[in-house]
Scaffold this active site. Sequence first.
Site, PDB file in Angstrom:
ATOM      1  N   LYS A  96       0.831  -1.202   0.000  1.00 48.03           N
ATOM      2  CA  LYS A  96       0.000   0.000   0.000  1.00 48.03           C
ATOM      3  C   LYS A  96       0.868   1.257   0.000  1.00 48.03           C
ATOM      4  O   LYS A  96       0.549   2.244  -0.667  1.00 48.03           O
ATOM      5  CB  LYS A  96      -0.909   0.008   1.230  1.00 48.03           C
ATOM      6  CG  LYS A  96      -1.759   1.281   1.360  1.00 48.03           C
ATOM      7  CD  LYS A  96      -2.557   1.282   2.629  1.00 48.03           C
ATOM      8  CE  LYS A  96      -3.378   2.561   2.756  1.00 48.03           C
ATOM      9  NZ  LYS A  96      -2.555   3.772   2.852  1.00 48.03           N
ATOM     10  N   ARG A  97       1.985   1.185   0.714  1.00 53.41           N
ATOM     11  CA  ARG A  97       2.887   2.343   0.781  1.00 53.41           C
ATOM     12  C   ARG A  97       3.405   2.720  -0.607  1.00 53.41           C
ATOM     13  O   ARG A  97       3.562   3.893  -0.929  1.00 53.41           O
ATOM     14  CB  ARG A  97       4.052   2.021   1.718  1.00 53.41           C
ATOM     15  CG  ARG A  97       4.910   3.228   2.071  1.00 53.41           C
ATOM     16  CD  ARG A  97       5.983   2.886   3.089  1.00 53.41           C
ATOM     17  NE  ARG A  97       5.397   2.590   4.404  1.00 53.41           N
ATOM     18  CZ  ARG A  97       5.316   1.356   4.921  1.00 53.41           C
ATOM     19  NH1 ARG A  97       5.779   0.319   4.249  1.00 53.41           N
ATOM     20  NH2 ARG A  97       4.782   1.169   6.107  1.00 53.41           N
TER      21      ARG A  97
END
Length: 515
Positions: free
Chosen positions: A267-268
Site C-alpha cells: 500500500k505504501r
Amino acid sequence: MTEREVRVRFAPSPTGPLHIGGVRTALYNYLLARKLGGKMLLRIEDTDQNRFVPGAEEYILEALAWCGIVIDEGVGVGGPHAPYKQSERKPMYKQYADQLIADGYAYYAFDTPEELDVMRARLQAAKVPNPQYNSITRAQMRNSLTLPEDEVKALLDGGAQYVIRLKVPRKEEVRFQDLIRGWVVVHSSAIDDKVLMKSDGMPTYHLANIVDDHLMEISHVIRGEEWLPSAPLHVLLYRYLGWEKTMPLFAHLPLLLKPDGTGKLSKRDGDRLGFPVFPLEWHGTDADTGEATLSRGYREDGYLPEALVNFLAFLGWNPGSQQEIFSMDELIQAFSIERVSKSPAKFDQNKVKWFNEHYLRAKSNAELAPYLLEALHEHAIVCTQEKAEQIVSVMKERVSFPKDFWQEAKYFFQAPTEYDQAVVSKRWNPEVSAALAAYAEVLPGAPEVSAEGLKVLFNTTVETQGLKPGQVLQMLRVAVTGGAAGPDLFETLAILGTPEVAERLRAAVATLPVA
C-alpha cells in the site's frame, strides 16, 4: 490434471481491505474452475480474532462481485459444507488435533511466553541463524514429550495453558509437486514444530485450512508464493491425518513486485507513486493515531472492472499468443496453470491505464453517456441523452477514465472566460478578429449545420476576408472553447449549435484586445 471434480477456494482473512494481489489469486482460482467445469468456493479464514477488522468481510464480497468473480459456494452463498467461516467451525478442529496427538504426530506444549523468550535468546547467543521450536529444541522445553505422563495429565486436568504443536520428524525429506514450480523438496530440519491449536482453543491457519480443504473436497490450492514455505508442513499434515491420497494439487503464484521491481508491492508503494493497490476504496483507522484513513480504490478512481481483470490476468500468466485484450469468457477459455510463470511480475500502472482506455473506447456512446450525465447532474446542468452521446462520441479517444468526460468537456456547457494566451499572443490580430466576427454573423443562417457544412462555411467566410483558413483555425478553437486542443473542431461546433457558437465568437471578439 486430475480426474476429481475441480473445486477451488479463495480463503482470505478479514484483516482489512483485499489487496490487489489477493484479487489476482481469486481470479486465477475462478478462471481454472470455470475452464475445467468446476466450482469456486469462498471461505473466510478468521482464526486470528485479534486481527479481525469490522467491514472487511463485506468488502471482500463486494470487491469480488465488482470484478465479476462469481462464487458458487461459501460465504454469502451457502452450500453443503457450511459454515464457511472458520470461527464458526471452531468445535470441529479439536478432534483432528487430538487424533494427531493420539497417533504420535503432535504434542502438548506448556511453555510460558517467558520460557520461549529464554529459548530464543539462548539460540541467538549460540549464533543459531533461525531460532525455532523444532525437533532439537523441543527436548529442552516443557511439553508432553519431555514431561512425565502423570505430570502432563495433572497439567491438563488442572486447566494449565497449553498449545498443540506438530511433531516434525528430525531427518526426512518432504516432497510435493507444484503445478507452477515442479517438484519441491524440503528437509524436515528446516521446518519448525508449528502450533496447530492455540491456548484459546482456536486452530491456527495450518490446521484449520488443511481440515477445511479436506472436508470441502478442494482439488486445487492456488495461493500466493508467500505460502510456499508452509506447504511442506501442510503435506505432513495431510499424511499424518491419513488424507495424502486426496491431497489437493498445489500451485503457488509468483509475487507482485513494485513498479521498479525492487520488492513486494505494498500500500505504501501505491501511496508514494499515486495509484491504488485495492480494488475498492477503503475507510479505515490508523493503528497508531486512531485517526480515520482513506485508501484509494480502482473502482472509485474510474477504472472499469473488465480492464482491471484483464490487467491482473497478465501479471504472471500469458496466453502464448500476441493477444492482449480478453473478455472474462475469453480468459476462461485461454487460461491454464501451466502458462503461469514462477518469476515475479512487476506492477505496471501505465499498463492498467492502457487497458482502461481500451475498454472505455470500446463501449457504445449510449453506455458512456450516463458517466457524463451523472457529473452534469451534480453540477445542476440539464442535458439530453442524445447530446450527451454526441459529446462522448467525440471525447472518448481523449479520455482515460469516465470522470474525464466532465473535466474534458466542460466547455460544451460553460462558455470560456479565459483564453489560451500562448495562442492569443501568436495568432490574434485585427484580421483574425474580423474574420471570426464575420463567421459569427453568417452562422445563424447556415444552410447546413453538420460538421462538414460548418467547415465549408468557415472556409468560404475566411477566404472572403482575404485570409487562409489555417491562419484563423486555431483562434476559432480558442474563441469557442478557451483551449488550444480538443476533438475535431467542427464536430464540436455542430454539437454546440450555431447560436451558441456565434455568441461565443462575439464574446471573444469583444473581450480580446486587438493591437
